[in-house]
Design a protein around this motif. Structure first.
Motif, mmCIF file in Angstrom:
data_model
loop_
_atom_site.group_PDB
_atom_site.id
_atom_site.type_symbol
_atom_site.label_atom_id
_atom_site.label_comp_id
_atom_site.label_asym_id
_atom_site.label_seq_id
_atom_site.Cartn_x
_atom_site.Cartn_y
_atom_site.Cartn_z
ATOM 1 N N ALA A 92 -20.697 -52.491 -44.689
ATOM 2 C CA ALA A 92 -20.775 -53.663 -43.792
ATOM 3 C C ALA A 92 -20.605 -54.977 -44.532
ATOM 4 C CB ALA A 92 -22.108 -53.650 -43.052
ATOM 5 N N GLN A 95 -16.102 -58.518 -43.453
ATOM 6 C CA GLN A 95 -15.751 -58.610 -42.034
ATOM 7 C C GLN A 95 -14.408 -59.315 -41.884
ATOM 8 O OE1 GLN A 95 -18.927 -60.351 -39.694
ATOM 9 N NE2 GLN A 95 -20.482 -59.481 -41.055
ATOM 10 N N TYR A 118 -20.879 -60.487 -46.679
ATOM 11 C CA TYR A 118 -22.319 -60.579 -46.432
ATOM 12 C C TYR A 118 -22.654 -61.793 -45.562
ATOM 13 C CZ TYR A 118 -22.612 -57.117 -50.174
ATOM 14 O OH TYR A 118 -22.457 -55.984 -50.957
#
Length: 509
Positions: A92, A95, A118
């Motif tokens: 994750a 993005q 992040y």
């Protein structure tokens, strides 16, 4: 201005920045390992404003990453592949990838890639060197070294890098850290060359000097004052870019210093003149756009804002938009009276066309300038009635206190002319003016008229038509105006009293 030298802070990454740094370094090592024929290892650097702000002990959300041997997009795609192969650890972390193509018309001269790591917005771009032509600020770019990238920047304090691999600050200009410590704004290369290549840098240096309270070094000031640079600013830089820089100054912590430096740099007319000023001024024969009035107004306004009777409330003084209006008045008031259009006030045209700022701002500031001329006469009446004071507030609008302050500043400036720098608010006749304006502000407040600008008629138009048996027409607006005046004169009256008042008007007719 700040007192120097400053004690610079160490570059300490917060938890998220450290995670970003660690990810980028590990990924760089992996990318290098997959490219055995590479000519050099990847070196990544945080560049520009982030390093400067960290060293000053300030938070920074402007995270740019300079890459030595590939484009930002190439690195981003390789970084994404690295993360995809390690979903458990980094799944994750990243993005999206957004490639922003070159668009010189929008002042985007370099391909940039943006992403989120992040949760932090990151710009990725290769290190580069630039060359310019005389007719354009749009550079020709190619891959460059870290030193070449540092030298092409607008100021030495903005040319500091933080090497992610070594975790050290790099000062390739040799002066960035010293200038940051001593509070000096200096160009990495000769100032004239730097400004001739990209005249927008003149305004950027003024903005940074006022933002940080730094001093622009003498060579840069002399180059700013050069007529060739002034002409290049007008010819090579779009009005949108000039307006954007000015807006940042006006919204910054010290717009007064920005205005002062614009005057010192002899850039006042280049920035603030209406676009068709040359034709209009040659017909008028007047000295519009006086740099002396501009400079003196700024001095007077500074003293008023720091006085114990600033006209504005404490809340006003802390409102960036109100302070912006005050110094925009300082800049545009010298053009009052010049007509370059039969339809629009000159101040409005300067804001809309010369600075490409919102028309709503132009409407507001031109209204303040016009209302300030009314205030000059109104404040000198032997006495004020509640109705007349209320009508003044309605004419001046929401920023009526700004109107009073600006009118007072212009009155003082006219009294002292070229000697404004010697004026004291305690001496006569300035003190008498200050007392007069303060008394009017108090009269308005004591009579509960501070919000009179938004007072609405106690009866609506339809009610007026029924009571007076009238058809819809322009006379209704006139009657509503009379109702407002009646309310201002008799603030405690009721709707029933207003009905009786209207019926009396009908009988008088």
């Amino acid at each position: 201005m700040s007192h120097f030298p400053l004690q610079l802070s160490a570059v300490i990454l917060d938890e998220t920045e450290q995670k970003v740094r660690d990810l980028l370094v590990v990924a760089s090592t992996d990318i290098d390992a997959r490219e055995p024929n590479r000519k050099e290892d990847l070196v990544l650097r945080f560049t520009g404003g982030w390093v400067r702000d960290k060293l000053l002990g300030q938070d920074s959300h402007d995270l740019d990453v300079g890459i030595n041997r590939m484009t930002g997009y190439d690195f981003a795609t390789k970084l994404q592949s690295f993360i995809v192969r390690r979903p458990t650890k980094y799944g994750a972390a990243m993005q999206g990838i957004h490639k922003i193509e070159m668009n010189p018309e929008k002042s985007k001269h370099l391909e940039t890639t943006t992403t989120k790591l992040y949760g932090i917005d990151i710009d990725l771009v290769n290190l580069r060197t630039e060359t310019y032509t005389e007719s354009s600020r749009i550079p020709h770019m190619k891959f460059g070294t870290a030193e070449e990238d540092a030298l092409r920047r607008d100021a030495t304090i903005n040319a500091l890098f933080y090497n992610l691999q070594t975790q050290q600050v790099e000062d390739f200009t040799g002066k960035g850290l010293e200038d940051l410590r001593n509070g000096i704004i200096r160009t990495p290369l000769p100032a004239f060359t730097t400004f001739q290549d990209d005249p927008l840098r003149v305004l950027r240096l003024i903005r940074f000097a006022s933002r940080f309270g730094f001093r622009i070094e003498d060579e840069a000031i002399e180059a700013m004052q050069n007529g060739t640079i002034r002409k290049a600013l007008q010819q090579k830089i779009s009005r949108e870019r000039i307006g954007a820089e000015l807006d940042k100054m006006l919204n910054g912590p010290n717009p007064s210093t920005s205005m002062k430096l614009i005057g010192i740099s002899k850039l006042y007319e280049a920035i603030f003149a209406p676009l068709n000023y040359a034709a209009a001024s040659s017909d008028s024969g007047q000295g519009w756009g006086s740099i002396t009035e501009f400079a003196n107004l700024r001095l007077v306004m500074d003293r008023l804002l720091k006085s114990d009777k600033p006209i504005l409330t404490k809340g006003d003084l802390k409102d960036p938009y109100i302070v912006k209006l005050v110094y925009l008045y300082v800049a545009l008031r010298p053009w009052h009276g010049l007509r370059v259009s039969p339809k629009f006030e000159t101040a409005f045209l300067i804001v809309r066309d010369s600075l490409k700022l919102p028309s709503s701002l132009g409407t507001t500031i031109s209204g303040i300038i016009e209302s300030a001329t009314v205030a000059t006469s109104f404040v000198r009446l032997a006495e004020w009635t509640r109705k007349d004071a209320g009508l003044f507030v309605r004419q001046a609008g929401q920023y009526w206190r700004v109107v009073l302050l600006c009118s007072l500043a212009s009155d003082i400036e006219k009294l002292f002319g070229n000697g404004a720098h010697d004026c004291s608010l305690e001496q006569e006749p300035i003190n008498a003016d200050l007392e007069r304006y303060s008394k009017l502000e108090k009269f308005i407040a004591d009579n509960n008229l501070t919000n009179a600008w938004q007072l609405k008629p106690i009866l609506g138009g339809k009610e007026v038509m029924i009571i007076l048996e009238l058809q819809k027409g322009p006379q209704i607006a006139e009657i509503l105006r009379k109702i407002i005046e009646w309310q201002l004169e008799f603030p405690d009256m009721t709707r029933e009293d207003c009905v009786a008042y209207l019926k009396s008007l009908k009988l008088q007719a």
